[in-house]
Enzyme design. Structure first.
Site, short mmCIF file in Angstrom:
data_model
loop_
_atom_site.label_atom_id
_atom_site.label_comp_id
_atom_site.label_asym_id
_atom_site.label_seq_id
_atom_site.Cartn_x
_atom_site.Cartn_y
_atom_site.Cartn_z
N THR A 155 6.65 -8.42 0.23
CA THR A 155 6.61 -7.81 -1.06
C THR A 155 8.11 -7.01 -1.22
O THR A 155 8.89 -7.81 -0.62
CB THR A 155 6.59 -5.63 -0.21
OG1 THR A 155 4.56 -6.42 -0.30
CG2 THR A 155 5.83 -4.67 -1.51
N ARG A 183 -9.06 -6.39 -4.23
CA ARG A 183 -8.29 -5.53 -2.47
C ARG A 183 -7.91 -5.00 -3.43
O ARG A 183 -6.45 -4.78 -4.41
CB ARG A 183 -8.03 -6.38 -1.70
CG ARG A 183 -7.92 -5.77 -0.59
CD ARG A 183 -6.02 -6.42 -0.51
NE ARG A 183 -4.84 -5.50 0.99
CZ ARG A 183 -3.58 -5.77 0.72
NH1 ARG A 183 -3.36 -6.72 -0.57
NH2 ARG A 183 -3.53 -5.54 1.55
N SER A 185 -3.59 -3.17 -2.77
CA SER A 185 -2.30 -3.24 -1.70
C SER A 185 -1.71 -2.00 -1.35
O SER A 185 -2.35 -1.30 -2.02
CB SER A 185 -1.54 -4.00 -2.61
OG SER A 185 -0.20 -3.63 -2.31
N ASP A 186 -1.62 -1.27 -0.95
CA ASP A 186 -0.06 -0.52 -0.44
C ASP A 186 0.75 -0.15 -1.34
O ASP A 186 1.28 1.04 -1.18
CB ASP A 186 0.63 -0.09 0.92
CG ASP A 186 1.81 -1.41 1.03
OD1 ASP A 186 1.11 -2.35 0.95
OD2 ASP A 186 2.44 -0.86 1.32
#
Ligand code: GLY
Length: 281
Positions: A155, A183, A185-186
């Site tokens: 990231t 899905r 991601s943060d």
């Protein structure tokens, strides 16, 4: 003025010494040019500028060089948070744009500031972002070999502290690689990217762990409530350890203190204050 950036994690076992050197050199080039930019721009403008450069470097898992998901498609996420206005904007699972962080920037003044999937991609097209493939041959090779990269989670991110003492944070990711389509991601949540007048934080690592521990939100809240930056990190990472979480974070507080911590060696990061350059080794 202070600046700190990260480029995910470096795995000794799966990456060469040449890659390590290349990442160190890329971080140095990007942080020094971004620091020059910060001299004449706000923290908010600078975090976008820095993250766009990190997205453009195929060494990092964001923008060009993003991981490929289990169905063979790249989906990226990015967000910005301005500590002054405490506004947050982001894109989740956007496809085929060169710089997801620039789409998050475009959304910043809007009422609807976090868009996902097809809606995010459609918004990008309607706002002049052309179709751009962020795939590189190395990622396709990894995908075809089904080589999961769980310990090389990447990231990119930046936290800036400008001449007025304003703070901003930006984060961008190509995800974990081989994830189930859909899905999240943060990186485009406040668990992975958060800022206010007291502190800005950008995270990297396993998104599920970062969300479960609300890493960026907790660190910023603790500092807002009076805890010092090191103890805010130590307490939050102790909580991350309770779930055996895998994450790293960078931050700058309202006093200009710069801090970083990772749960596992070693987060790829660099900081710069105009005279001292500090980099992962
Ligand atoms: N931190 C990036 C991700 O888990 O997608």
């Amino acid at each position: 003025m202070k600046l700190i950036i990260h480029g995910g994690f470096f795995s000794e076992s799966s990456q060469s010494a040449e890659t390590k050197l290349a990442k160190q050199e890329a971080l140095k080039r990007i942080i020094t040019s971004s620091y020059e930019f910060l001299r004449a721009h706000s923290a908010f403008e600078t975090v976008i500028h820095a993250v766009a450069q990190l997205e453009d470097d195929p060494l990092f898992n964001a923008g060009t060089g993003s991981q490929i998901q289990s169905d063979g498609v790249i989906r990226m996420s990015a967000s910005i948070m301005d500590g002054v206005s405490q506004r947050f904007s982001g894109v989740i699972n956007i496809e085929e744009v060169k710089n997801p962080i620039r789409v998050a920037e475009k959304l910043f003044p809007a009422d609807d500031r976090v868009l996902g999937g097809a809606g995010a991609t459609r918004f990008a097209r309607e706002n002049g972002f052309p179709v751009f493939s962020t795939e590189i041959p190395q990622r396709r090779k990894e995908y075809e070999e089904k080589k999961r990269a769980a310990k090389v989670t990447g990231t990119v991110g930046c936290v800036a502290f400008d001449a007025k003492g304003h703070i901003a944070a930006a984060t961008s990711t190509g995800g974990k690689g081989f994830e189930i389509p859909g899905r999240i991601s943060d990186s485009a949540t406040t668990a992975g990217n958060y800022a206010n007048g007291f502190c800005g934080v950008s995270c990297t690592g396993v998104g599920e762990d970062i969300v479960s521990t609300a890493v960026a939100t907790k660190i910023v809240t603790r500092i807002s409530d009076g805890m010092d930056i090191e103890n805010a990190f130590r307490k939050t990472f102790a909580e991350l350890k309770e779930i055996d979480g895998f994450a790293g974070a960078i931050a700058i507080d309202h006093k200009g203190n710069v801090f970083h911590l990772d749960s596992h060696p070693s987060m790829v990061f660099a900081s710069y204050d105009g005279s001292t350059f500090n980099c992962f080794d």
